[in-house]
Write a protein that holds these residues in place. Structure first.
Motif, short mmCIF file in Angstrom:
data_model
loop_
_atom_site.label_atom_id
_atom_site.label_comp_id
_atom_site.label_asym_id
_atom_site.label_seq_id
_atom_site.Cartn_x
_atom_site.Cartn_y
_atom_site.Cartn_z
N TYR A 73 22.93 -16.20 -62.66
CA TYR A 73 22.29 -14.97 -63.15
C TYR A 73 20.82 -14.84 -62.72
CZ TYR A 73 26.45 -14.47 -66.03
OH TYR A 73 27.74 -14.33 -66.45
N ALA A 74 20.35 -15.76 -61.86
CA ALA A 74 18.91 -15.82 -61.56
C ALA A 74 18.40 -14.62 -60.79
CB ALA A 74 18.61 -17.10 -60.79
N ASP A 75 17.13 -14.27 -61.07
CA ASP A 75 16.40 -13.29 -60.28
C ASP A 75 15.53 -14.00 -59.25
OD1 ASP A 75 17.30 -11.02 -61.87
OD2 ASP A 75 15.98 -11.81 -63.44
N ASP A 76 14.97 -15.14 -59.69
CA ASP A 76 14.11 -15.95 -58.83
C ASP A 76 14.63 -17.38 -58.83
OD1 ASP A 76 12.26 -13.82 -58.47
OD2 ASP A 76 11.36 -14.29 -60.42
N ALA A 77 14.43 -18.07 -57.71
CA ALA A 77 14.81 -19.48 -57.65
C ALA A 77 13.64 -20.30 -57.14
CB ALA A 77 16.01 -19.66 -56.72
N VAL A 78 13.34 -21.37 -57.86
CA VAL A 78 12.33 -22.31 -57.38
C VAL A 78 13.09 -23.54 -56.88
CG1 VAL A 78 10.36 -23.76 -57.99
CG2 VAL A 78 10.61 -21.48 -59.03
N VAL A 79 13.03 -23.76 -55.57
CA VAL A 79 13.73 -24.90 -54.97
C VAL A 79 12.76 -26.07 -54.92
CG1 VAL A 79 15.01 -25.72 -52.97
CG2 VAL A 79 15.16 -23.32 -53.64
N VAL A 80 13.01 -27.07 -55.78
CA VAL A 80 12.11 -28.22 -55.87
C VAL A 80 12.54 -29.24 -54.81
CG1 VAL A 80 11.16 -30.00 -57.38
CG2 VAL A 80 11.89 -27.81 -58.34
N THR A 81 11.60 -29.62 -53.96
CA THR A 81 11.93 -30.47 -52.82
C THR A 81 10.90 -31.59 -52.68
OG1 THR A 81 12.76 -28.48 -51.71
CG2 THR A 81 12.39 -30.41 -50.33
N ASN A 99 26.06 -7.47 -54.39
CA ASN A 99 25.28 -6.89 -53.29
C ASN A 99 23.95 -6.31 -53.76
OD1 ASN A 99 26.85 -7.47 -51.01
ND2 ASN A 99 28.30 -5.85 -51.59
N ALA A 100 23.39 -6.94 -54.80
CA ALA A 100 22.07 -6.49 -55.27
C ALA A 100 21.01 -7.13 -54.38
CB ALA A 100 21.88 -6.92 -56.72
N GLU A 101 19.77 -6.81 -54.66
CA GLU A 101 18.67 -7.42 -53.93
C GLU A 101 18.78 -8.94 -54.06
OE1 GLU A 101 13.89 -7.36 -54.33
OE2 GLU A 101 14.95 -5.61 -55.12
N PRO A 102 18.65 -9.69 -52.95
CA PRO A 102 18.88 -11.14 -53.07
C PRO A 102 17.87 -11.83 -53.99
CG PRO A 102 18.49 -10.48 -50.77
CD PRO A 102 18.33 -9.27 -51.60
N ILE A 103 18.26 -13.02 -54.47
CA ILE A 103 17.37 -13.84 -55.30
C ILE A 103 16.10 -14.15 -54.51
CG2 ILE A 103 17.11 -16.13 -56.33
CD1 ILE A 103 20.09 -16.10 -56.94
N CYS A 104 14.96 -14.06 -55.18
CA CYS A 104 13.69 -14.38 -54.54
C CYS A 104 13.52 -15.90 -54.56
CB CYS A 104 12.58 -13.69 -55.32
SG CYS A 104 11.03 -13.71 -54.48
N GLU A 105 13.47 -16.52 -53.39
CA GLU A 105 13.46 -17.99 -53.32
C GLU A 105 12.06 -18.52 -53.02
OE1 GLU A 105 17.89 -18.02 -51.26
OE2 GLU A 105 16.07 -17.87 -50.06
N TYR A 106 11.66 -19.51 -53.81
CA TYR A 106 10.36 -20.15 -53.62
C TYR A 106 10.55 -21.64 -53.35
CZ TYR A 106 8.49 -16.02 -56.06
OH TYR A 106 8.17 -14.76 -56.44
#
Lengths: 87, 269
Positions: free
Chosen positions: B134-142, B169-176
């Protein structure tokens, strides 16, 4: 040890460069795998079944390749028929 | 409506829970009503990092199963009254997190909160996919380390295909990208991948770089989100992360080796 380090740290080429190179190759490979349609293995199996109705081909005689370029997708099907068709 | 943020990585032990706790505390300190949700069913740990483990009565699965209300399960943080924790269940049944159930709880949270931070479990199994769905934003911890970078790239593929936004098909998740356990000294020696190296491979929006720091273990020992340790590099870096997430333009800190004098270099070690 401190003194030795001081003179040796001038050469920055370390394992990080190797890591980066390996990752670039690996990630590029992973990404092409990921973009393949998931139906490929099943497609290969079913095509093999149909062909086997008529020609006795080996499991490894069929290869299905999928390539994606900028504006087109190529599905390449390669079937090696035996020298003399049996049956 | 709340913004739903998933903290994810694929690989374990890279700092997802530390980041979830820090980001949630930072957002709450800025006055935003924030809920932080532990999705690691069976291995709950967010409550420990937040320091509220002895106040857990009901959990996420109880709410899904209608055994408790959301208000009964949410734990208000004692340091910041706009911050709430929803602990994971210790049940071994991972399927307890159903897509409908998670959707219902997140929807209810969305009505009263500004931000919902979802602390994902490691791996790409059910819990992890539920945390990101269900995320709108994703923080990818690396971590600047080969297996972590590879897993992060794999996670990006999953975010792009198995989330609600992808399916509708909504606006893709904003990935950080959040790079943690960064050691400028080792990068300078060529022993560790640099931010630029990692960015060359993942090319994401860089949310921040957290330096390797003793304060992270100290903070988790005490049950205090490390962002509250404003003396430490890690705490300050997380402070920057929150500000950047909220749209501020800040220079990246803790990327370079601290300048040392000639003699301290000479007699080091």
């Amino acid at each position: 040890m401190g003194l030795l380090d001081f003179f040796l740290t001038s050469s920055p080429k370390g394992s990080a460069a190797v890591a980066k190179e390996r990752l670039q190759i690996l990630v590029a490979h992973d990404r092409t795998e990921r973009n393949r349609p998931s139906y490929l293995p099943k497609l290969q199996r079913e095509i093999l079944e149909v062909i086997r109705k008529y020609v006795d081909v080996d499991v490894n005689a069929i290869s299905v390749n999928y390539e994606q370029e900028d504006s087109r997708e190529i599905l390449e099907l390669n079937i090696v028929l035996p020298e003399v068709a049996q049956r | 409506m709340a913004r739903i943020i998933v903290i994810t990585s694929g690989k374990g032990g890279v700092g997802k829970t530390t980041t979830s706790a820090a980001l949630a505390m930072g957002l709450a300190q800025k006055g935003h009503r924030t809920a932080v949700v532990d999705f690691d069913v069976g291995l709950r740990n967010l409550d420990l990092i937040m320091g509220c483990e002895r106040r857990v009565v009901y959990d996420f699965v109880n709410v899904i199963n209608n055994e408790a209300t959301l208000n009964q399960a949410l734990i208000r943080d004692r340091r910041c009254d706009t911050l709430f924790v929803l602990p994971a269940s210790q049940t071994r049944d991972k399927q307890a997190l159903t897509k409908e159930g998670v959707g219902k709880v997140l929807d209810e949270l969305s009505h009263t909160f500004d931000y919902v931070v979802c602390d994902s479990p490691a791996g790409i199994e059910h819990g992890a996919t539920m945390a990101m769905y269900y995320a709108d934003d994703a923080v990818v911890v690396t971590n600047p380390e080969v297996s972590s970078v590879r897993d992060s790239d794999r996670m990006l593929g999953i975010l792009a295909s198995k989330s609600r936004r992808a399916e509708t098909n909504a606006e893709p998740i904003c990935e950080y990208l959040l790079l943690t356990r960064y050691s400028p000294e080792r990068v300078a020696k060529g022993e560790m991948l640099s931010v630029d190296d990692v960015q060359e491979i993942l090319s994401l929006n860089l949310l921040g770089v957290i330096p390797e720091s003793k304060s992270v273990l100290n903070a988790s020992n005490a049950g205090v989100p490390v962002i509250l340790d404003t003396e430490s590099g890690a705490g300050q870096a997380y402070g920057d992360v929150v500000a950047r997430y909220l749209g501020e333009q800040l220079p990246y800190r803790f990327l370079d080796v601290e300048k040392k004098g000639f003699f301290s270099r000479l007699f080091r070690g």
